[in-house]
Write a protein that holds these residues in place. Structure first.
Motif, PDB file in Angstrom:
ATOM      1  N   TRP A 113       0.813  -1.209   0.000  1.00 62.26           N
ATOM      2  CA  TRP A 113       0.000   0.000   0.000  1.00 62.26           C
ATOM      3  C   TRP A 113       0.853   1.268   0.000  1.00 62.26           C
ATOM      4  O   TRP A 113       0.603   2.212  -0.776  1.00 62.26           O
ATOM      5  N   ASP A 131       2.531   1.795  -3.441  1.00 58.93           N
ATOM      6  CA  ASP A 131       1.570   2.199  -4.469  1.00 58.93           C
ATOM      7  C   ASP A 131       1.105   3.634  -4.264  1.00 58.93           C
ATOM      8  O   ASP A 131       0.981   4.404  -5.238  1.00 58.93           O
ATOM      9  N   ALA A 132       0.860   4.013  -3.022  1.00 54.56           N
ATOM     10  CA  ALA A 132       0.443   5.390  -2.748  1.00 54.56           C
ATOM     11  C   ALA A 132       1.546   6.375  -3.109  1.00 54.56           C
ATOM     12  O   ALA A 132       1.278   7.460  -3.636  1.00 54.56           O
ATOM     13  N   ARG A 168       1.594   6.738  -6.940  1.00 54.92           N
ATOM     14  CA  ARG A 168       0.495   7.580  -7.412  1.00 54.92           C
ATOM     15  C   ARG A 168       0.767   9.049  -7.111  1.00 54.92           C
ATOM     16  O   ARG A 168       0.468   9.922  -7.941  1.00 54.92           O
ATOM     17  N   ALA A 189      -3.807  12.054  -3.920  1.00 56.08           N
ATOM     18  CA  ALA A 189      -2.693  11.108  -3.829  1.00 56.08           C
ATOM     19  C   ALA A 189      -1.874  11.349  -2.569  1.00 56.08           C
ATOM     20  O   ALA A 189      -1.425  10.401  -1.915  1.00 56.08           O
ATOM     21  N   SER A 237      -3.794   9.931   0.322  1.00 56.90           N
ATOM     22  CA  SER A 237      -3.690   8.471   0.336  1.00 56.90           C
ATOM     23  C   SER A 237      -2.346   8.020   0.882  1.00 56.90           C
ATOM     24  O   SER A 237      -2.269   7.048   1.646  1.00 56.90           O
ATOM     25  N   SER A 238      -1.277   8.734   0.539  1.00 58.78           N
ATOM     26  CA  SER A 238       0.044   8.395   1.062  1.00 58.78           C
ATOM     27  C   SER A 238       0.109   8.615   2.568  1.00 58.78           C
ATOM     28  O   SER A 238       0.678   7.789   3.303  1.00 58.78           O
ATOM     29  N   ALA A 286      -1.825   5.812   4.320  1.00 61.06           N
ATOM     30  CA  ALA A 286      -1.062   4.559   4.328  1.00 61.06           C
ATOM     31  C   ALA A 286       0.024   4.589   5.394  1.00 61.06           C
ATOM     32  O   ALA A 286       0.229   3.604   6.124  1.00 61.06           O
TER      33      ALA A 286
END
Length: 204
Positions: free
Chosen positions: A47, A50-51, A54, A99, A102-103, A106
């Motif tokens: 995760w 991927d974050a 992005r 994004a 989201s980071s 995570a």
């Protein structure tokens, strides 16, 4: 390397000392340590990575859109495209914010999971030792000894998780640079460039 090896040595010594309080205490320590490492590796490589990817793509898109709009400001004004460019830049900015959020989520989930694992492991160890104190097979000082040893073991693990996360994020950032360097140039330099003609004599 210089962080992981000392942690492993300290883990071995602490487990051997706590094994005197019962094999159950040592088993809890080993299980918590394994769960911590597996959770950190899985979330960081999944995760969180991927974050980060992005966020890097959104940041590149937003920077590219801003640079293109500023460089071609005359063409944008000539074709009355200010509103369209502003809308595109706002959309790119919105994607970057999403994004980035989201980071951050995570990273917060990773930190919260690590804290939950370490707290649960410490609580189980103290409960097992406290039960032995009630049975009369251990002293009250063993509780404080167990707490100090376990807390001393969890401290380096926090830094180890931080190093793993930062290393993975650095590798993700370097991957973007590697992809950029691997792209072939649209204009290639000739293997044998032709010599430039001699400059003509200046007119009097």
């Amino acid at each position: 390397l210089f962080t992981f090896l000392p942690v492993c040595c300290e883990f071995f010594v602490v487990s051997k000392i706590l094994a005197r309080q019962g094999l159950a205490v040592a088993a809890v320590i080993v299980t918590a340590f394994a769960a911590y490492m597996l959770f950190t590796a899985s979330v960081t490589l999944g995760w969180v990575a991927d974050a980060r990817q992005r966020m890097n793509r959104a940041d590149n898109a937003q920077s590219t859109k801003a640079a293109e709009a500023l460089i071609g400001i005359e063409q944008v004004q000539l074709f009355c495209g200010e509103e369209r460019e502003a809308a595109d830049f706002e959309e790119a900015q919105y994607r970057l914010q999403r994004a980035s959020q989201s980071s951050d989520v995570a990273a917060s989930f990773l930190s919260g999971g690590q804290q939950a694992i370490t707290t649960t492991g410490l609580g189980l160890c103290l409960w097992l030792v406290a039960r032995r104190v009630c049975e009369g097979s251990a002293s009250v000082g063993d509780i404080f000894m167990t707490q100090g040893l376990v807390m001393q073991l969890w401290g380096p693990l926090q830094f180890l998780g931080f190093y793993i996360r930062e290393a993975k994020q650095a590798l993700v950032d370097l991957d973007s640079a590697r992809i950029l360097l691997a792209r072939s140039s649209a204009i290639l330099d000739p293997l044998r460039p032709a010599p430039l003609p001699a400059a003509s004599a200046a007119a009097p």
